[in-house]
Design an enzyme around this catalytic site. Structure first.
Site, PDB file in Angstrom:
ATOM      1  N   LYS A 151      -7.518   7.073  14.628  1.00  0.00           N
ATOM      2  CA  LYS A 151      -6.676   6.906  13.440  1.00  0.00           C
ATOM      3  C   LYS A 151      -5.912   8.187  13.098  1.00  0.00           C
ATOM      4  O   LYS A 151      -4.885   8.144  12.424  1.00  0.00           O
ATOM      5  CB  LYS A 151      -7.548   6.462  12.255  1.00  0.00           C
ATOM      6  CG  LYS A 151      -8.189   5.098  12.507  1.00  0.00           C
ATOM      7  CD  LYS A 151      -9.286   4.775  11.516  1.00  0.00           C
ATOM      8  CE  LYS A 151      -9.980   3.457  11.904  1.00  0.00           C
ATOM      9  NZ  LYS A 151     -11.134   3.154  11.035  1.00  0.00           N
ATOM     10  N   GLU A 189      -1.711  -1.176 -13.673  1.00  0.00           N
ATOM     11  CA  GLU A 189      -1.710  -0.140 -14.710  1.00  0.00           C
ATOM     12  C   GLU A 189      -0.342   0.514 -14.860  1.00  0.00           C
ATOM     13  O   GLU A 189       0.015   0.997 -15.926  1.00  0.00           O
ATOM     14  CB  GLU A 189      -2.774   0.919 -14.405  1.00  0.00           C
ATOM     15  CG  GLU A 189      -4.217   0.449 -14.522  1.00  0.00           C
ATOM     16  CD  GLU A 189      -4.638   0.144 -15.948  1.00  0.00           C
ATOM     17  OE1 GLU A 189      -4.094   0.761 -16.887  1.00  0.00           O
ATOM     18  OE2 GLU A 189      -5.497  -0.740 -16.133  1.00  0.00           O
ATOM     19  N   HIS A 193      -8.615   3.622   4.007  1.00  0.00           N
ATOM     20  CA  HIS A 193      -8.793   2.986   5.307  1.00  0.00           C
ATOM     21  C   HIS A 193      -7.584   2.163   5.718  1.00  0.00           C
ATOM     22  O   HIS A 193      -7.257   2.075   6.905  1.00  0.00           O
ATOM     23  CB  HIS A 193     -10.040   2.103   5.337  1.00  0.00           C
ATOM     24  CG  HIS A 193     -10.349   1.597   6.705  1.00  0.00           C
ATOM     25  ND1 HIS A 193     -10.005   0.324   7.124  1.00  0.00           N
ATOM     26  CD2 HIS A 193     -10.907   2.212   7.782  1.00  0.00           C
ATOM     27  CE1 HIS A 193     -10.363   0.170   8.385  1.00  0.00           C
ATOM     28  NE2 HIS A 193     -10.912   1.297   8.813  1.00  0.00           N
TER      29      HIS A 193
END
Length: 351
Positions: free
Chosen positions: A321, A122, A280
């Site tokens: 994480k 895009e 993620h």
């Protein structure tokens, strides 16, 4: 004889004695526009007036504080700053936020970008044709008959995608020719999603493009789901055009590249708009270093279905994480509503 006193049970239930608030507790503050009479109201005025307002206004204030801390930190030995991972979903590029992402990349405020296929194509498509405002209520059947594609309350004419095909297919031809010519040499070409995006950023040669500036500044852009969009359509059609030869794109080299970037970082910060693979992919890269030191999530997804998209930062702590004790916040606000204010009080402040 009737008593004029309320029932003691009701009094005890309503008039529960409160404890003293801890010393230094922050009071709720109100934004008073009378303070700004006679002068323009700045983005910093809004931030200062909103950060102790409560609800998501305070979460926006926390995001600004955390990002400014990311920017200010320096390694005491090397002087290196925070390695900032920026992630956003494709709808963000379709919106006017694209200009803010371009600003961040052009001025080297981030170390890398992660987006989805739509978040790549895009950007280039906007260099070839315009996206227009529409309505969330615009009927799909009517738009389909007119060759218009709806993204929320935006529409993209199908002619834009035809222009994209005309632009990108000759580039894919050249990339395939380069790949085949390099076979068996010491400099054999192995395309990866980040190398494809780097090449397209060079080819577009348009300063409005996020990925033109990523190419100019050598900022890697990762897209593990590169085929999930119009770009995937073009790659699919190209397999017929180029048969029996085929363009090969290696995702393994890219996962090594982004994970290595995280492992080598002196300090890692995540700014992630939206969810899914973008969220993620960054978080999992930071797992390789036992977590990021700071994180800002901006999305409206809820955690109750167990999806990673809606998960709060504390869930990422459980996976390693985000580091235990790290500075983090989730802002439950649609990104076009709050990210301009956040950037105005962080990366663009004093620019």
């Amino acid at each position: 004889m009737a008593s004029n006193a309320p029932p003691p049970e009701a009094t005890g239930a309503v008039l529960v004695k409160s404890v003293e608030m801890p010393e230094g507790s922050q009071k709720v503050e109100e934004l008073d526009f009378d303070k700004f009479r006679g002068r323009p109201i700045t983005a910093e005025d809004l931030y200062e007036g909103m950060k102790n307002m409560g609800f998501q206004a305070s979460s926006v204030g926390e995001a600004i504080r955390i990002i400014n801390d990311m920017r200010a930190w320096r390694d005491p030995e090397t002087g290196e700053g925070t390695t900032i991972f920026l992630g956003y979903t494709s709808n963000m590029i379709s919106s006017g936020l694209r200009g803010i992402f371009r600003y961040l990349v052009q001025h080297k405020h981030v170390a890398c970008v992660v987006s989805t296929a739509g978040g790549i194509e895009e950007d280039f498509i906007k260099c070839l044709g315009d996206t227009y405002l529409s309505s969330f209520a615009a009927r799909g059947a009517d738009l389909r008959a007119q060759g218009l594609n709806r993204i929320g309350n935006l529409v993209v004419p199908n002619a834009n995608y035809c222009a994209f095909e005309d632009w990108v297919v000759p580039i894919l031809d050249r990339m395939l020719a380069e790949q085949e010519a390099s076979r068996g040499t010491d400099h054999e070409i192995h395309w990866t999603p980040s190398k494809v995006i780097h090449r397209l950023g060079r080819e577009i040669d348009d300063e409005r493009s996020v990925y033109y500036w990523a190419y100019k500044n050598d900022i890697p852009v990762f897209c593990p789901a590169l085929t999930d969009g119009s770009l995937g359509d073009m790659l699919y059609f190209h397999t017929f055009r180029a048969a029996p030869r085929q363009l090969r794109i290696d995702i393994v080299e890219d996962i090594r590249r982004i994970n290595t970037l995280a492992v080598r970082a002196k300090r890692a910060g995540m700014i992630i708009l939206g969810g899914g693979v973008v969220k993620h992919h960054i978080a999992n890269a930071c797992l390789m270093r036992n977590g990021a030191e700071s994180a800002v999530y901006i999305n409206t997804a809820q955690e109750f279905d167990g999806s990673d998209a809606g998960a709060r930062p504390d869930e990422a702590v459980s996976w390693g994480k985000i580091k235990v004790g790290a500075d983090h916040v989730k802002v439950y606000v649609e990104a076009t509503t709050c990210f301009p204010l956040i950037v105005a009080n962080t990366f663009a402040k004093g620019a």
